[in-house]
Design a protein around this motif. Structure first.
Motif, PDB file in Angstrom:
ATOM      1  N   SER A 190      -2.528  42.198  35.484  1.00  0.00           N
ATOM      2  CA  SER A 190      -2.894  40.802  35.705  1.00  0.00           C
ATOM      3  C   SER A 190      -4.414  40.659  35.672  1.00  0.00           C
ATOM      4  O   SER A 190      -5.154  41.645  35.605  1.00  0.00           O
ATOM      5  N   ALA A 191      -4.866  39.420  35.741  1.00  0.00           N
ATOM      6  CA  ALA A 191      -6.304  39.158  35.700  1.00  0.00           C
ATOM      7  C   ALA A 191      -7.037  39.826  36.855  1.00  0.00           C
ATOM      8  O   ALA A 191      -8.216  40.197  36.712  1.00  0.00           O
ATOM      9  N   TRP A 242      -5.106  35.154  32.070  1.00  0.00           N
ATOM     10  CA  TRP A 242      -5.371  36.355  31.295  1.00  0.00           C
ATOM     11  C   TRP A 242      -4.581  37.552  31.807  1.00  0.00           C
ATOM     12  O   TRP A 242      -4.365  37.709  33.015  1.00  0.00           O
ATOM     13  N   SER A 243      -4.180  38.407  30.870  1.00  0.00           N
ATOM     14  CA  SER A 243      -3.629  39.723  31.190  1.00  0.00           C
ATOM     15  C   SER A 243      -4.429  40.759  30.417  1.00  0.00           C
ATOM     16  O   SER A 243      -4.870  40.501  29.290  1.00  0.00           O
ATOM     17  N   LEU A 244      -4.608  41.914  31.015  1.00  0.00           N
ATOM     18  CA  LEU A 244      -5.266  43.028  30.340  1.00  0.00           C
ATOM     19  C   LEU A 244      -4.185  43.959  29.809  1.00  0.00           C
ATOM     20  O   LEU A 244      -3.312  44.400  30.563  1.00  0.00           O
ATOM     21  N   VAL A 245      -4.225  44.223  28.505  1.00  0.00           N
ATOM     22  CA  VAL A 245      -3.186  45.016  27.852  1.00  0.00           C
ATOM     23  C   VAL A 245      -3.829  46.232  27.191  1.00  0.00           C
ATOM     24  O   VAL A 245      -4.841  46.105  26.504  1.00  0.00           O
ATOM     25  N   ALA A 279      -7.280  45.056  25.259  1.00  0.00           N
ATOM     26  CA  ALA A 279      -7.708  43.674  25.037  1.00  0.00           C
ATOM     27  C   ALA A 279      -7.221  42.783  26.173  1.00  0.00           C
ATOM     28  O   ALA A 279      -6.179  43.033  26.791  1.00  0.00           O
ATOM     29  N   TRP A 280      -8.002  41.743  26.415  1.00  0.00           N
ATOM     30  CA  TRP A 280      -7.544  40.643  27.248  1.00  0.00           C
ATOM     31  C   TRP A 280      -6.696  39.723  26.380  1.00  0.00           C
ATOM     32  O   TRP A 280      -7.075  39.403  25.249  1.00  0.00           O
ATOM     33  N   VAL A 281      -5.560  39.280  26.913  1.00  0.00           N
ATOM     34  CA  VAL A 281      -4.649  38.436  26.148  1.00  0.00           C
ATOM     35  C   VAL A 281      -4.138  37.314  27.055  1.00  0.00           C
ATOM     36  O   VAL A 281      -3.851  37.537  28.233  1.00  0.00           O
ATOM     37  N   ARG A 282      -4.036  36.124  26.482  1.00  0.00           N
ATOM     38  CA  ARG A 282      -3.360  35.040  27.199  1.00  0.00           C
ATOM     39  C   ARG A 282      -2.609  34.169  26.203  1.00  0.00           C
ATOM     40  O   ARG A 282      -2.967  34.074  25.037  1.00  0.00           O
ATOM     41  N   ASP A 312       5.648  35.509  33.454  1.00  0.00           N
ATOM     42  CA  ASP A 312       6.799  36.044  34.181  1.00  0.00           C
ATOM     43  C   ASP A 312       7.263  37.327  33.510  1.00  0.00           C
ATOM     44  O   ASP A 312       6.603  37.846  32.604  1.00  0.00           O
ATOM     45  N   ALA A 313       8.411  37.853  33.926  1.00  0.00           N
ATOM     46  CA  ALA A 313       8.864  39.130  33.383  1.00  0.00           C
ATOM     47  C   ALA A 313       9.097  39.048  31.876  1.00  0.00           C
ATOM     48  O   ALA A 313       8.773  39.986  31.138  1.00  0.00           O
ATOM     49  N   ALA A 314       9.674  37.941  31.396  1.00  0.00           N
ATOM     50  CA  ALA A 314       9.881  37.796  29.959  1.00  0.00           C
ATOM     51  C   ALA A 314       8.541  37.763  29.221  1.00  0.00           C
ATOM     52  O   ALA A 314       8.397  38.353  28.144  1.00  0.00           O
ATOM     53  N   GLY A 315       7.558  37.085  29.804  1.00  0.00           N
ATOM     54  CA  GLY A 315       6.232  37.065  29.193  1.00  0.00           C
ATOM     55  C   GLY A 315       5.579  38.431  29.195  1.00  0.00           C
ATOM     56  O   GLY A 315       4.907  38.815  28.228  1.00  0.00           O
ATOM     57  N   VAL A 316       5.762  39.180  30.270  1.00  0.00           N
ATOM     58  CA  VAL A 316       5.201  40.533  30.345  1.00  0.00           C
ATOM     59  C   VAL A 316       5.844  41.433  29.292  1.00  0.00           C
ATOM     60  O   VAL A 316       5.166  42.254  28.666  1.00  0.00           O
ATOM     61  N   ALA A 317       7.162  41.289  29.079  1.00  0.00           N
ATOM     62  CA  ALA A 317       7.825  42.073  28.036  1.00  0.00           C
ATOM     63  C   ALA A 317       7.221  41.773  26.670  1.00  0.00           C
ATOM     64  O   ALA A 317       7.031  42.675  25.846  1.00  0.00           O
ATOM     65  N   THR A 318       6.891  40.517  26.437  1.00  0.00           N
ATOM     66  CA  THR A 318       6.228  40.153  25.183  1.00  0.00           C
ATOM     67  C   THR A 318       4.856  40.792  25.094  1.00  0.00           C
ATOM     68  O   THR A 318       4.487  41.377  24.066  1.00  0.00           O
ATOM     69  N   LEU A 319       4.078  40.709  26.162  1.00  0.00           N
ATOM     70  CA  LEU A 319       2.718  41.245  26.154  1.00  0.00           C
ATOM     71  C   LEU A 319       2.694  42.764  25.996  1.00  0.00           C
ATOM     72  O   LEU A 319       1.743  43.314  25.427  1.00  0.00           O
TER      73      LEU A 319
END
Length: 265
Positions: free
Chosen positions: A235-236, A212-215, A155-158, A166-173
């Motif tokens: 990343s997008a 957007w990030s693709l997860v 899924a695409w997520v934002r 940032d790195a903390a956000g990426v850990a969440t995603l």
């Protein structure tokens, strides 16, 4: 060995998931609490391992950390998070400066439509209250609780607040999609994370990503009441930001009454 205590992290009840705070959010909070002291300003985080000892409630989360090994290029921090005097999370973070070296992109993003061409999906609030903080657009035909043939979700997520990734956000995603077994199931059940390790790439060395990030998350194995999930965040523009692996506990389905009691506890 020096132990440092940090100011209490205020948990955000909007990031509630099943029995406690969302595991990816907790991992990001731990990283935020320790990185300034041990990254030295020029050592980006390279890996983050988080062990979840107990559900994290909505009260203050107090972290302490030690730095037993610091070299010219790397620094390792061991941390513990406490609530009400009890340890609820433990882990480690590795920070390291960038250096010259060969490049290789072995974990490439799947070929999927762009976010504008994908329909948004709403996860049930009683299962994933935290999802209200996100916009999620499934990018393939695999959907949660659809009883499909594959244990994989893409899924695409934002973030709805447009925070930098940032790195903390990426850990969440890395932990933001439902467990990949949900793509095969039709009935939800708790699958809490017992341990998660996130490996960050050099894509974040020059600063956070945005938008957007693709997860993607997939279950590599399940059995004996446990599951192993692999996830990746791009990343997008399809640059790999991180790859993660989780050990998860697979529990029995909750009754509607039990689920309601869990959400209200």
């Amino acid at each position: 060995m020096t132990t440092t205590a940090y100011d209490a992290t205020q948990t955000d009840p909007r990031w509630w998931s099943w029995e406690g705070m969302h595991g990816g959010w907790v991992a990001g909070a731990a990283l935020t609490a320790v990185r300034d002291s041990f990254a030295g300003g020029d050592r980006p985080v390279r890996s983050l391992t988080t062990h979840y000892l107990a559900p994290v409630g909505t009260g203050p989360l107090r972290f302490s950390g030690t730095a037993p090994a610091t070299g010219r290029r790397t620094a390792t921090c061991l941390f513990t998070g406490h609530q009400d005097g009890e340890p609820v999370v433990r882990g480690s973070a590795l920070f390291g400066r960038g250096r010259g070296g060969p490049a290789h992109a072995g974990l490439t993003a799947p070929e999927v439509p762009e976010p504008v061409d994908c329909l948004p999906a709403e996860l049930p609030a009683d299962l994933a209250l935290f999802a209200r903080q996100l916009e999620i657009r499934p990018a393939t035909a695999d959907l949660p609780l659809a009883g499909g043939p594959r244990a994989v979700l893409v899924a695409w997520v934002r973030f709805r607040d447009d925070r930098p990734v940032d790195a903390a956000g990426v850990a969440t995603l890395a932990d933001v999609l439902p467990p990949a077994l949900y793509a095969r199931w039709k009935t939800p059940r708790p699958v809490p994370t017992a341990e998660m390790t996130v490996h960050f790439t050099d894509a974040l060395d020059d600063g956070p990503a945005h938008g957007w990030s693709l997860v993607r998350i997939r279950t590599d194995h399940a059995g004996g009441g446990w599951a192993v999930d692999d996830s990746a965040v791009w990343s997008a523009d399809r640059r790999l930001l991180a790859a993660a692996r989780q050990a998860r506990v697979v529990r029995e389905p909750l009754t509607p009454q039990t689920a309601a009691g869990t959400m209200n506890s």
